[in-house]
Design a protein around this motif. Sequence first.
Motif, short mmCIF file in Angstrom:
data_model
loop_
_atom_site.label_atom_id
_atom_site.label_comp_id
_atom_site.label_asym_id
_atom_site.label_seq_id
_atom_site.Cartn_x
_atom_site.Cartn_y
_atom_site.Cartn_z
N LYS A 18 -23.51 -0.30 36.48
CA LYS A 18 -22.97 -1.45 35.77
C LYS A 18 -21.84 -1.00 34.83
O LYS A 18 -20.80 -1.64 34.74
N PHE A 19 -22.10 0.11 34.18
CA PHE A 19 -21.09 0.65 33.26
C PHE A 19 -19.80 0.96 34.01
O PHE A 19 -18.71 0.61 33.58
N ARG A 21 -18.75 -0.25 36.70
CA ARG A 21 -18.11 -1.44 37.25
C ARG A 21 -17.39 -2.24 36.16
O ARG A 21 -16.51 -3.02 36.47
N SER A 22 -17.80 -2.08 34.92
CA SER A 22 -17.16 -2.86 33.85
C SER A 22 -15.73 -2.37 33.66
O SER A 22 -15.41 -1.23 33.96
N SER A 23 -14.91 -3.26 33.18
CA SER A 23 -13.50 -2.92 33.11
C SER A 23 -13.26 -1.73 32.17
O SER A 23 -12.49 -0.83 32.50
N ILE A 24 -13.96 -1.70 31.05
CA ILE A 24 -13.73 -0.59 30.12
C ILE A 24 -14.40 0.69 30.64
O ILE A 24 -13.86 1.79 30.52
N GLY A 25 -15.56 0.54 31.28
CA GLY A 25 -16.23 1.70 31.87
C GLY A 25 -15.33 2.36 32.91
O GLY A 25 -15.12 3.58 32.90
N MET C 175 -7.57 -8.09 27.30
CA MET C 175 -8.11 -7.13 26.34
C MET C 175 -7.59 -7.33 24.92
O MET C 175 -8.31 -7.07 23.95
N VAL C 203 -17.19 -8.28 26.86
CA VAL C 203 -16.52 -7.59 27.97
C VAL C 203 -17.10 -8.06 29.30
O VAL C 203 -16.37 -8.31 30.27
N ASP C 207 -14.86 -9.79 32.21
CA ASP C 207 -14.79 -9.33 33.60
C ASP C 207 -15.18 -10.44 34.57
O ASP C 207 -14.56 -10.63 35.61
N ASN C 213 -7.60 -5.50 34.24
CA ASN C 213 -7.99 -4.41 33.33
C ASN C 213 -6.79 -3.89 32.58
O ASN C 213 -5.67 -3.91 33.08
N ASN C 237 -12.46 -0.65 23.04
CA ASN C 237 -12.91 0.43 23.93
C ASN C 237 -13.98 1.26 23.23
O ASN C 237 -15.02 1.61 23.80
N PHE C 240 -17.31 -0.62 22.81
CA PHE C 240 -17.98 -0.76 24.09
C PHE C 240 -18.56 0.58 24.55
O PHE C 240 -19.73 0.66 24.93
N LEU C 241 -17.74 1.62 24.48
CA LEU C 241 -18.20 2.93 24.97
C LEU C 241 -19.36 3.43 24.12
O LEU C 241 -20.35 3.96 24.64
N GLU C 244 -22.48 1.55 25.14
CA GLU C 244 -22.99 1.90 26.46
C GLU C 244 -23.54 3.32 26.48
O GLU C 244 -24.54 3.60 27.14
#
Lengths: 244, 637, 249
Positions: A18-19, A21-25, C175, C203, C207, C213, C237, C240-241, C244
Motif C-alpha cells: 500500500k505504501f 502504491r501511494s503517490s508519496i511512497g 500536492m 494522501v 490518490d 504525482n 512528504n 506522510f513518510l 508510514e
Amino acid sequence: MASAASATRSRAPSGPVKFLRSSIGAKSVMALTGLILTAFVFGHMVGNLQIFLGPEPINRYGHFLQSLGELLWLIRFVLLATLIVHIASAARLIVLNRRARPIAYVLDDSVQVTFAARTMPWTGMILLAFVVYHLAHFTLGTVQPELFSHHDELGRHDIYAMVVLGFQDWFVTAWYVVANALLALHLSHGVSSLFQSLGVTTPSLRWPLVDLAGPAVGTAVLIGNLAIPLASWLGLLELPYGAM
Amino acid sequence: MILDAKIPEGPMAQKWDNHRFRMKLVNPANKRKYKVIVVGTGLAGASASASLAELGYRVENFCFQDSARRAHSIAAQGGINAAKNYPNDGDSIYRLFYDTVKGGDFRAREANVYRLAQLSNEIIDQCVAQGVPFAREYGGLLDNRSFGGAQVSRTFYARGQTGQQLLLGAYSALMRQVGLGNVTLRPRTEMLDLVVVGGRARGIVVRDLICGDVYCASADAVVLATGGYGNVFYLSTNAMGSNVTAAHRAFKRGAGFANPCFTQIHPTCIPVSGDHQSKLTLMSESLRNDGRVWVPKDGDDHRAAPEIPEEDRDYYLERRYPSFGNLVPRDVASRAAKQVCDEGRGVGSSGLAVYLDFADSIERLGRDAINQRYGNLFHMYEKITDENPYELPMRIFPAVHYTMGGLWVDYNLMSTIPGLHVLGEANFSDHGANRLGASALMQGLADGYFIIPYTIGHYFASGSFEPVETDQKEFEDTKKSAADRLQRLLDVRGGRSVDSFHKELGQIMWEHCGMSRNEGGLRKALELIPALREEFWRNVRVPGGNGELNQSLEKAGRVADFLEFGEVMCLDAIGRKESCGGHFREEHQTEEGEALRDDEGCSHASVWEYKGDDDFPVMHKEPLSFDLVKPSVRSYK
Amino acid sequence: MNLTLQMWRQRNLSDEGGMVQYEISDVSPEMSFLEMLDILNESLIARGQEPVAFDDDCREGICGMCSLVINGIPHGPDSGTTVCQLHMRRFQDGDTIYIEPWRSRAFPVLRDLIVDRNAFDRIIQAGGYISVNTGGTPDANAIPVAKSEADLSMDAASCIGCGACVAACPNASAMLFVGAKVSQFRHLPQGHTERARRATRMVEQMDAEGFGNCTNHYECMAVCPKEIDVRVIAELNQEFLRTELTGSE
C-alpha cells in the motif's frame, strides 16, 4: 477532543504494498533508489578515473573487483534490483501522470518547468539503453570482442588497453558523450528532486543548496565520465605498450 | 403579523443564561430523528451546519457556489472583534455591547447585542482550537489591533484575510461532518423557494445548477444563512453571485423583512473606472489609520495631486471632525465623501473619488513601515488601477458593502414563520442602522456556533412534528410555481440581457436609495422600478434551456427578485422619517449637514409583511427600548 | 483594443467540446479579464448565441472560484494573481488569447470553462481539519504559539483552493493544495494530535481522486495566486513518510 464517531471510521491496514502504491511512497522509492544509483555512478566514476594514473592501478582495481567473487554478485544483484525498482516505479508513475490529464491543453506553456525535469522519462529510457550497451561493451565484451581478450603482463584483464583502444572508435566515443550528457541532465533534476521527495528541504536549504546540488552532481559526473573517452580519443592517454 | 421578540426576563447580563436554562432540550437519542436544512455555507451557515451535526441532528446543507469554501464571508479582510481584553486596555463585554449599540445608532435590540458581546470570547477560543492562524506576538500570545475607530484594541486578525481564515475554520468543521456522513452537502444548488406546511417551514425548492433539475428537500426546520442583498445596487463589494432570492422568497411566503433600507456604504473602495465595471473592490478600513483624506479646495483645480500645495487642499474629515478626523465611522466618512463630490470637488476622471494620501505617513514612518502595514493592500490597489500609491495618493470612493436589514428574527433567531431560522447577514438583528468594523464575522459565527444549536433544540422540543413527504401537495405546488417561473423567464425571449436590467436597477437604487435619500427621489424610484420590472418580464432575453448549466437563467431569477425587493427597500426608506446610521434622509439633518435621528418617532424596527403581488407590503413596528444605553447624539467632532 | 479569443466550448460533461474563435473589439485596458468576457457574453446574447460559461464570484482574488488557463498559464501571465484581478492592460491590440478550462482527470469539465473541483472538498473531508466540536475549547491564549510558527501556518493557510496548482502541474498533481493544508496544521500545536492520521488519509484520498504525482517541477508554486511555497510539499512528504515508516496512526 477527537469525536468517537470519527475514530470508528476504519482504514485499510497499511502495508508495504500500500505504501509503495501511494503517490508519496512511490516517489520516496524513486528518491531512495535514485540515491543508491547516484552513489554507484559516483563511485564507478571515481574508480574509473584511476585510468589517468596509468595501466597498473586501473588493472589492479579491476582485478580486485573480479576477485570479490560472491560479494561482487551480491553488489550486482542489489544494483540490478535497485535499477529495476527505479524503472518500474518510474514507469508506473509516468502512466499515472499521463492518465491524470487525459485532455491536453491546446496551447500549453509553462513558467518554470525545466527541460531536465520535463524530459526525465526520455533521458531515463535512453540511459537504460546505454546501460545495456555499456555492460555489453565493457562487462560482457560483445561490442568490441577483439579488445576484451587483452591481458597485461601479470595476466590480469587489461582494462587500460581495452578502454583506451575502445574509444579510438569515434562512434563509440560519440555515443558515450551523448549518454553522459543525458545522464548529467537526469541527475541535475533527479538529485535536487530526491531531497524534496524525501521531505528534507526547507526554503532556505532549497536555494541555493538543494537546487544547485543536482546540476553540481550532474556536471561533476559529466566531466569525470567524459574525461576518459575524450582523453582516449584525443590521444591524451598513452597507448599501452605493445598494443596495436 | 405578531412580532414577539421573546426577550428573556432578568438583568441584561443574565438573560442569555436564564434563557439557556429555560429552553427545552432534545434527548440526545432523539436528535437523529430531526432533520435541518441549512441554506448557505458562509460563516453562519457552515458553523451552524457543523455544530448542529455535531449535536446529532441530520443536516442537509445547500450552496450555489461550487464549494462550501467559497461563500463571500471569505472576502472579509480586517478582523473579528471580541471582548477578551487581552491588551488590558479596559475592554469588557459591556463596552463591546455599548460600542455596538451606539455604533448601530440605537436601532438594534439591546438583548441581542449583549448576547453577541458575551459570545464573542467563545468564538475566538473555538477558532483557535480549529487551527485558525491568528496573528501572534513574539511571546506566542494572540495579537490585537484597534479597528474602525474603536478606542480599545479588540480586533483579532489573520493578515488581511481574517474572513477567509475563519471561514476555512468553519468549512473544515463542516467538511469533517460531511466526511462522517452527518451532513449531506449540496453545492451548486440554489434555493428557489420555501415550502410552508401547516404554517411551519418544512422544506425548500432548489435547482441543481449543473443539470437544471428542480426538486424539493424536506426537513423539520429550515435555516437560512444566505447573506445580504447589497447586489440590488448592481455595483457593490459583494460577490457576483450574492443575492436576495432566498430571503425574498421567504418574505413572500410570510416572513417579515426588517429594516430593508439599512444598507452600509463602505468609505474606502476603489472607484469605478468605466461602464464595464462589474464589481467594486474594498480596501480595508485600516488604511484610514495612516492615510489622510482630502480633495482640492477648488473643483476646477485639475493639477496632479502631488502638485497641489497644502494650502489648496481640503482635508475635510480633519476639518469637520477634529477629534476623530480620518477615523470617523463608516457612514459618516462615506457621506462626507459624497458631499465633496456633489460639490464638484471630486477627483479622477469621473469626479467620483477622493484622495487617501499616505505621503505624510511615509515621511513620518518611512516607506518600510507603511509597506509592513499595508503592503498587500497597496499591491492590490496598484494591480487594479496601475497607479503606485507610494507616489500618488490613492483614489477612493464609497461603495455598498453590507446590509444591516434582513429577515426579522426573534431572540431565538426564528423568523415570523415558525421553523424558519435566519442567521448572519441575512437576518436583521444585531447591527441596527450601521455596523461597526470587524463585527460581521463575530455575528455570523455567534449565530451559527453558539445560538442556533440551542434555540433550534428548543423549537423541536416545544412541539410535535408530523412527517412530511416531498410529494405532498404543498411541496408539489411550490415546486411547480418555481419551475413555472423559470420557464416564464426562458419564454420571454426579448431583446435585453439580464445584466443590462440589473445595471439599470442598480443605477436607480444608487441614485435614489443610496448614500442619501429624499422622499421625492424615493417616490421616483417607486415609479421607475415597477416600470423596469414590467419591461423585464416583457423584454428580457435568457438564452439556453432549463435542463442544463445556464448562468443566464440563474442570474435572471436573482435579478427578478431584486426587481421586486428594491421596491420594498424604497418603501422602507420613505417610511423611516429620520436619518440614522447608513440611512440618511436629506429632510432630516442638522444645519451642519449631520444626521438627525428621531428617537420619539422612529425607535423601532420596521418589519414588512408581504400582501400579494398587486398590493404594497404592510409595515409593522417592533418598538425598541433602551434600558442600559440611553440614546444620545453620535458626535465625532 | 481588438482581440481574437480562442475559447474552449463544451455543452456538458459528456460533450466532446472544442475551440471556438471569437473576435472582440473596443476592449478597454482598464477592464479586468472577466469584464472583457462579460462584454463578449453580452455581445453573444445580443446575437442570439449562448454566452460562455465560466466560474467567478468574489472578483477580488480571494474566493478561488475563477479558473481559466490563459495562453497556457493558469490565471494568466501575472504572477501572484487570480484571473479576476488580471487586467486587459496586460495585453496588446491584435493579440490572440487562448482560454481553456483547468485540465485534470479529477476536475471534469461541466460546461465551457467550468470544472468540477469537489475532489478538493473530498480531500479536506478525509482529514483536512482538527477534530474539535463546538464548545468546550480552552482559552485562546492557553497554548502559546511561536510567532514564526504561526506565520508559517498562515502562509500555508492562505491557499484559496482554486486548483491552479493542479492545472499547471505537468502531472495534474494536487500536492501543493494538500501540502498547504497539512502544513497549516503542522505548525500549530492544535494540529499535532491528528497529524499522522491527517497526512495518510488526505494522501489516500488525493490518490483515489486521480490526481498525478509530484515530480518536483514547482510549476504549481509559479502560478499559485497566493504564492504558496513548495516547502509545504516537502512537509507533506515528511509527515506522510514519518507516519508510514513509524507505523503510527
